[in-house]
Scaffold this motif. Structure first.
Motif, mmCIF file in Angstrom:
data_model
loop_
_atom_site.group_PDB
_atom_site.id
_atom_site.type_symbol
_atom_site.label_atom_id
_atom_site.label_comp_id
_atom_site.label_asym_id
_atom_site.label_seq_id
_atom_site.Cartn_x
_atom_site.Cartn_y
_atom_site.Cartn_z
ATOM 1 N N GLY A 40 0.786 -1.230 0.000
ATOM 2 C CA GLY A 40 0.000 0.000 0.000
ATOM 3 C C GLY A 40 0.814 1.272 0.000
ATOM 4 N N SER A 41 2.145 1.140 0.032
ATOM 5 C CA SER A 41 2.994 2.323 0.107
ATOM 6 C C SER A 41 3.210 2.930 -1.280
ATOM 7 N N TRP A 42 3.220 4.234 -1.330
ATOM 8 C CA TRP A 42 3.517 4.981 -2.557
ATOM 9 C C TRP A 42 4.049 6.339 -2.127
ATOM 10 N N THR A 43 5.283 6.681 -2.514
ATOM 11 C CA THR A 43 5.954 7.866 -1.988
ATOM 12 C C THR A 43 6.322 8.817 -3.103
ATOM 13 N N SER A 44 5.922 10.059 -2.982
ATOM 14 C CA SER A 44 6.275 11.059 -3.985
ATOM 15 C C SER A 44 7.764 11.387 -3.896
ATOM 16 N N PHE A 45 8.277 11.985 -4.963
ATOM 17 C CA PHE A 45 9.668 12.418 -4.972
ATOM 18 C C PHE A 45 9.924 13.387 -3.816
ATOM 19 N N ILE A 99 23.290 16.865 -6.900
ATOM 20 C CA ILE A 99 22.893 15.979 -7.988
ATOM 21 C C ILE A 99 22.027 14.870 -7.405
ATOM 22 N N ILE A 100 20.985 14.508 -8.105
ATOM 23 C CA ILE A 100 20.267 13.282 -7.766
ATOM 24 C C ILE A 100 20.956 12.162 -8.531
ATOM 25 N N GLY A 101 21.711 11.332 -7.811
ATOM 26 C CA GLY A 101 22.534 10.316 -8.454
ATOM 27 C C GLY A 101 21.728 9.150 -8.980
ATOM 28 N N GLU A 102 20.650 8.815 -8.298
ATOM 29 C CA GLU A 102 19.749 7.754 -8.736
ATOM 30 C C GLU A 102 18.349 8.076 -8.242
ATOM 31 N N THR A 103 17.386 7.972 -9.124
ATOM 32 C CA THR A 103 15.991 8.011 -8.708
ATOM 33 C C THR A 103 15.158 7.315 -9.762
ATOM 34 N N ALA A 104 13.995 6.848 -9.352
ATOM 35 C CA ALA A 104 13.032 6.214 -10.248
ATOM 36 C C ALA A 104 11.817 5.836 -9.421
ATOM 37 N N SER A 105 10.800 5.359 -10.119
ATOM 38 C CA SER A 105 9.584 4.876 -9.454
ATOM 39 C C SER A 105 9.234 3.494 -9.989
ATOM 40 N N VAL A 106 8.693 2.666 -9.111
ATOM 41 C CA VAL A 106 8.149 1.390 -9.575
ATOM 42 C C VAL A 106 6.962 1.659 -10.491
ATOM 43 N N ASP A 107 6.562 0.641 -11.237
ATOM 44 C CA ASP A 107 5.461 0.818 -12.188
ATOM 45 C C ASP A 107 4.195 0.092 -11.745
ATOM 46 N N GLN A 135 4.920 14.964 -11.626
ATOM 47 C CA GLN A 135 4.941 15.754 -10.392
ATOM 48 C C GLN A 135 6.351 15.938 -9.866
ATOM 49 N N ALA A 136 7.174 14.886 -9.959
ATOM 50 C CA ALA A 136 8.548 14.975 -9.457
ATOM 51 C C ALA A 136 9.315 16.086 -10.149
ATOM 52 N N PHE A 137 9.256 16.122 -11.467
ATOM 53 C CA PHE A 137 10.056 17.092 -12.200
ATOM 54 C C PHE A 137 9.445 18.489 -12.183
ATOM 55 N N LYS A 138 8.191 18.569 -11.777
ATOM 56 C CA LYS A 138 7.574 19.868 -11.522
ATOM 57 C C LYS A 138 8.018 20.398 -10.159
ATOM 58 N N ASP A 139 8.130 19.495 -9.187
ATOM 59 C CA ASP A 139 8.487 19.901 -7.829
ATOM 60 C C ASP A 139 9.958 20.265 -7.677
ATOM 61 N N ILE A 140 10.832 19.638 -8.460
ATOM 62 C CA ILE A 140 12.274 19.821 -8.251
ATOM 63 C C ILE A 140 12.702 21.290 -8.258
ATOM 64 N N PRO A 141 12.392 22.075 -9.282
ATOM 65 C CA PRO A 141 12.850 23.476 -9.249
ATOM 66 C C PRO A 141 12.138 24.321 -8.202
ATOM 67 N N ARG A 142 10.918 23.917 -7.846
ATOM 68 C CA ARG A 142 10.131 24.698 -6.888
ATOM 69 C C ARG A 142 10.522 24.404 -5.450
ATOM 70 N N ALA A 199 5.196 10.812 -20.265
ATOM 71 C CA ALA A 199 5.446 11.771 -19.191
ATOM 72 C C ALA A 199 6.912 12.167 -19.144
ATOM 73 N N PHE A 200 7.802 11.194 -19.310
ATOM 74 C CA PHE A 200 9.227 11.486 -19.262
ATOM 75 C C PHE A 200 9.664 12.290 -20.485
ATOM 76 N N GLN A 201 9.101 11.990 -21.643
ATOM 77 C CA GLN A 201 9.442 12.740 -22.860
ATOM 78 C C GLN A 201 9.048 14.206 -22.729
ATOM 79 N N LEU A 202 7.929 14.465 -22.084
ATOM 80 C CA LEU A 202 7.499 15.849 -21.858
ATOM 81 C C LEU A 202 8.492 16.577 -20.954
#
Length: 248
Positions: free
Chosen positions: A151-156, A176-184, A195-202, A233-236
């Protein structure tokens, strides 16, 4: 690799990218009795280290050296507490290897000190070698979803916020974020990416680069193309001007 990976480095730079080498002081097995910091600091590997550093200097172009990453994680044998290693011996080893690179003229290596986020790992503050021996701070962290906790799901942001705050209090070095990803599975991976890449600069303004762990490993498909929705999503994100920069 036992030798400096010159052909791979050239392949990376030919594509306009900056190489990152993840370099370990020993074989990555949780229990490796040969993984002793004092052996490195004491000079047992100096000839090899000098050869590697000399080759790095001859390469000449900037690259990132992520040495003994996730040192605060019990899953690696260079973790202080494993094989008689301590926080002090880890720092001494790091500084010894860094000094050899400097002596061999390999100043094109940018030293990335990369602990794991404090999610099942130790507080990394005491393991920092010092600003004189680190060029870039770094963090690794993942959305593991239900792999370990149903049941766990964690945002960046939730995964990195506490460790980022500690890191920015520890040093002013770029991060630097040396490694990150999400399960599918267990949630919406495409939404997680967006959401992750929207949150990073903010939320994380000191982050200057993000490296996606694009592999199938540890019971999950972490790749950006694990589904068509995740890939879109990643291409965007990749097409955004915000993520079109070039590191030195």
């Amino acid at each position: 690799n036992p030798a400096f990976p010159l052909s791979t480095m050239r392949a990376v730079t030919s594509r306009g990218a900056t190489p990152v080498i993840t370099w370990s002081s020993c074989v990555q097995g949780r229990s490796n009795p040969a993984c002793v910091d004092a052996a490195v600091t004491g000079g047992s590997y100096d000839d090899y280290l000098r050869q590697y550093a000399h080759a790095a200097a001859q390469y000449g172009k900037p690259f990132y050296l992520r040495f003994d990453h996730e040192m605060n994680g019990y899953w690696y044998p260079w973790h202080p507490g494993s094989n008689g290693n301590t926080v002090q011996s880890f720092i001494a080893m790091w500084r010894h290897v860094h000094t050899i690179f400097t002596q061999e003229g390999a100043t094109n290596a940018r030293w990335a000190w990369c602990p794991n986020v404090m999610d099942g790992a130790d507080n990394f503050k005491s393991m920092y070698p010092g600003d004189a021996y680190v060029d870039d701070a770094c963090l690794d962290g993942y959305n593991w979803g239900p792999i370990f906790h149903p049941g766990s799901w964690t945002s960046f942001t939730a995964e990195f916020a506490r460790s980022y705050a500690l890191m920015t209090a520890l040093t002013n070095k770029p991060i630097i974020i040396g490694e990150t990803a999400s399960v599918d599975f267990g949630g919406d991976k495409a939404a997680w990416i967006a959401q992750a890449f929207k949150d990073i600069p903010r939320v994380f303004p000191h982050i200057v680069a993000v490296i996606w762990f694009n592999a199938v490993e540890i019971r999950a498909d972490w790749r950006v193309n694990s589904s068509s929705a995740a890939l879109t999503a990643f291409q965007l994100v990749a097409a955004s001007p915000l993520y079109q920069g070039r590191l030195p």
